[in-house]
Design a protein around this motif. Sequence first.
Motif, PDB file in Angstrom:
ATOM      1  N   GLY A 294      64.814-126.345  24.392  1.00 52.47           N
ATOM      2  CA  GLY A 294      64.306-125.142  23.756  1.00 52.47           C
ATOM      3  C   GLY A 294      63.278-125.425  22.690  1.00 52.47           C
ATOM      4  O   GLY A 294      62.679-124.509  22.132  1.00 52.47           O
ATOM      5  N   GLU A 295      63.094-126.723  22.386  1.00 54.50           N
ATOM      6  CA  GLU A 295      62.171-127.151  21.326  1.00 54.50           C
ATOM      7  C   GLU A 295      62.476-126.413  20.025  1.00 54.50           C
ATOM      8  O   GLU A 295      61.580-125.996  19.298  1.00 54.50           O
ATOM      9  CB  GLU A 295      60.715-126.958  21.765  1.00 54.50           C
ATOM     10  CG  GLU A 295      60.381-127.776  23.009  1.00 54.50           C
ATOM     11  CD  GLU A 295      58.934-127.620  23.463  1.00 54.50           C
ATOM     12  OE1 GLU A 295      58.440-126.486  23.494  1.00 54.50           O
ATOM     13  OE2 GLU A 295      58.305-128.653  23.763  1.00 54.50           O
ATOM     14  N   GLU A 296      63.778-126.266  19.753  1.00 54.92           N
ATOM     15  CA  GLU A 296      64.243-125.599  18.546  1.00 54.92           C
ATOM     16  C   GLU A 296      64.223-126.601  17.376  1.00 54.92           C
ATOM     17  O   GLU A 296      64.970-127.573  17.388  1.00 54.92           O
ATOM     18  CB  GLU A 296      65.658-125.053  18.756  1.00 54.92           C
ATOM     19  CG  GLU A 296      66.329-124.501  17.504  1.00 54.92           C
ATOM     20  CD  GLU A 296      65.510-123.446  16.807  1.00 54.92           C
ATOM     21  OE1 GLU A 296      65.029-123.725  15.683  1.00 54.92           O
ATOM     22  OE2 GLU A 296      65.323-122.358  17.392  1.00 54.92           O
ATOM     23  N   PRO A 297      63.371-126.395  16.371  1.00 52.87           N
ATOM     24  CA  PRO A 297      63.259-127.363  15.277  1.00 52.87           C
ATOM     25  C   PRO A 297      64.499-127.444  14.392  1.00 52.87           C
ATOM     26  O   PRO A 297      64.720-128.452  13.728  1.00 52.87           O
ATOM     27  CB  PRO A 297      62.036-126.871  14.493  1.00 52.87           C
ATOM     28  CG  PRO A 297      61.917-125.416  14.833  1.00 52.87           C
ATOM     29  CD  PRO A 297      62.408-125.296  16.238  1.00 52.87           C
TER      30      PRO A 297
ATOM     31  N   ARG B 256      52.319-113.291  29.038  1.00 53.25           N
ATOM     32  CA  ARG B 256      51.612-113.930  27.933  1.00 53.25           C
ATOM     33  C   ARG B 256      51.740-115.458  27.969  1.00 53.25           C
ATOM     34  O   ARG B 256      50.796-116.185  27.670  1.00 53.25           O
ATOM     35  CB  ARG B 256      52.130-113.399  26.593  1.00 53.25           C
ATOM     36  CG  ARG B 256      51.407-113.964  25.375  1.00 53.25           C
ATOM     37  CD  ARG B 256      52.012-113.426  24.088  1.00 53.25           C
ATOM     38  NE  ARG B 256      51.968-111.973  24.033  1.00 53.25           N
ATOM     39  CZ  ARG B 256      50.903-111.278  23.658  1.00 53.25           C
ATOM     40  NH1 ARG B 256      49.803-111.918  23.276  1.00 53.25           N
ATOM     41  NH2 ARG B 256      50.928-109.965  23.632  1.00 53.25           N
ATOM     42  N   SER B 257      52.913-115.940  28.340  1.00 51.83           N
ATOM     43  CA  SER B 257      53.151-117.386  28.313  1.00 51.83           C
ATOM     44  C   SER B 257      52.963-118.058  29.665  1.00 51.83           C
ATOM     45  O   SER B 257      53.231-119.254  29.815  1.00 51.83           O
ATOM     46  CB  SER B 257      54.567-117.666  27.804  1.00 51.83           C
ATOM     47  OG  SER B 257      55.530-117.035  28.634  1.00 51.83           O
ATOM     48  N   ALA B 258      52.512-117.307  30.679  1.00 44.73           N
ATOM     49  CA  ALA B 258      52.409-117.863  32.031  1.00 44.73           C
ATOM     50  C   ALA B 258      51.187-118.761  32.190  1.00 44.73           C
ATOM     51  O   ALA B 258      50.104-118.470  31.675  1.00 44.73           O
ATOM     52  CB  ALA B 258      52.346-116.737  33.058  1.00 44.73           C
TER      53      ALA B 258
ATOM     54  N   HIS C 148      56.921-122.005  30.255  1.00 43.48           N
ATOM     55  CA  HIS C 148      57.229-122.755  29.045  1.00 43.48           C
ATOM     56  C   HIS C 148      56.462-124.070  29.061  1.00 43.48           C
ATOM     57  O   HIS C 148      56.186-124.628  30.122  1.00 43.48           O
ATOM     58  CB  HIS C 148      58.727-123.021  28.928  1.00 43.48           C
ATOM     59  CG  HIS C 148      59.556-121.776  28.893  1.00 43.48           C
ATOM     60  ND1 HIS C 148      59.486-120.875  27.855  1.00 43.48           N
ATOM     61  CD2 HIS C 148      60.447-121.265  29.779  1.00 43.48           C
ATOM     62  CE1 HIS C 148      60.312-119.863  28.099  1.00 43.48           C
ATOM     63  NE2 HIS C 148      60.896-120.077  29.261  1.00 43.48           N
ATOM     64  N   SER C 149      56.137-124.554  27.885  1.00 43.94           N
ATOM     65  CA  SER C 149      55.340-125.774  27.779  1.00 43.94           C
ATOM     66  C   SER C 149      56.041-126.964  28.421  1.00 43.94           C
ATOM     67  O   SER C 149      55.382-127.845  29.002  1.00 43.94           O
ATOM     68  CB  SER C 149      55.037-126.079  26.307  1.00 43.94           C
ATOM     69  OG  SER C 149      56.228-126.220  25.559  1.00 43.94           O
TER      70      SER C 149
ATOM     71  N   ILE D  91      58.325-120.496  38.264  1.00 44.52           N
ATOM     72  CA  ILE D  91      59.422-121.225  37.627  1.00 44.52           C
ATOM     73  C   ILE D  91      60.134-120.375  36.580  1.00 44.52           C
ATOM     74  O   ILE D  91      59.518-119.619  35.840  1.00 44.52           O
ATOM     75  CB  ILE D  91      58.886-122.518  36.969  1.00 44.52           C
ATOM     76  CG1 ILE D  91      58.093-123.343  37.996  1.00 44.52           C
ATOM     77  CG2 ILE D  91      60.026-123.342  36.396  1.00 44.52           C
ATOM     78  CD1 ILE D  91      58.857-123.675  39.245  1.00 44.52           C
ATOM     79  N   GLY D  92      61.439-120.553  36.506  1.00 41.87           N
ATOM     80  CA  GLY D  92      62.203-119.878  35.466  1.00 41.87           C
ATOM     81  C   GLY D  92      62.975-118.688  35.985  1.00 41.87           C
ATOM     82  O   GLY D  92      63.202-118.517  37.177  1.00 41.87           O
ATOM     83  N   VAL D  93      63.379-117.833  35.055  1.00 43.38           N
ATOM     84  CA  VAL D  93      64.216-116.682  35.380  1.00 43.38           C
ATOM     85  C   VAL D  93      63.356-115.551  35.941  1.00 43.38           C
ATOM     86  O   VAL D  93      62.210-115.372  35.547  1.00 43.38           O
ATOM     87  CB  VAL D  93      64.976-116.220  34.122  1.00 43.38           C
ATOM     88  CG1 VAL D  93      64.037-115.722  33.061  1.00 43.38           C
ATOM     89  CG2 VAL D  93      66.035-115.194  34.452  1.00 43.38           C
TER      90      VAL D  93
END
Length: 322
Positions: A154-157, A296-298, A238-239, A101-103
Amino acid sequence: MTATAPHIPVLLDEVIAGLDPKAGETHVDGTFGAGGYTRALLDTGARVYAFDRDPDAIAEGRAFAEEQGGRLILVPERFSRLAEALAERGVDQVDGVTLDIGVSSMQLDRAERGFSFQADGPLDMRMDQAGMSAADFVNEADEEEIADVLHDLGEEPRARRVARAIVHARPITRTAQLADVVRRALGHKPHEKKDPATRTFQAIRIHLNAELDELEQGLAAAERVLRPGGRLAVVSFHSIEDRIVKRFLRERSGATPAGSRHLPDTRGAGPRPSFEAVAKPVRAGEAEIARNPRSRSATLRVAHRTEASPWGAGPRKEGRQG
């Protein structure tokens, strides 16, 4: 694409182990990209239907497909349409489906595609190279819509602060320009491991390409085409994506929470589980992360198809394999 794969996809060994492909089987690579998973599947003797919505990926894979003697069929489609596209090619059931999934790496590494702020390029981000671009979005959407996209995808706070800065900086046409606007809005410190622009770029890309809808539809499509005993392998980065995959497999495997003292236990009341043998999530080890920081995030999730009908469908029919 040459005889040597241009890159090694993340968790390759773990994905292939989960799919357990065998000679003569038919598999779907829903996200062909540079062909890493497809190549590994072909090496086992399997036949592969490789999907990609990106015209560049399909074009660059044609010479490789011609070398495979009919065992690799390139499909220029979104993976959400894999059931329909396979049926159009006379295939109703397959032995395995893999989704990364993703780019893709090839999209990220090419500045002219506008996915990454690592090198300056036009602000594009369109996987299928059609429709609204990232530049169109940041220059035409109102501040509230931009803030909602950054927060939700993006879960940008500090989404509102970033959205306000983007609106004030218009027009924005380059990736480096957008990244600089975000860094100034959030106060970028050079020693920080994660660039603060990462969440904004992720959110805009997911929004433009409708990636979460694609994922949900792609999972349901995989459920429809996998034969009993077929394997599904999904790699997410991504989560937000991983939560969708986790929820889908929990629901489809019947692993729903039991009832409390106040609510009845509804397990067994719905459709029969369409997936089983749902494996624990797998993540990259230190050695792979050192070779490829993107891993790392996979997160990899694998499950096996049961004999039950797909949810929301009639009884399962015996299908044709490619």
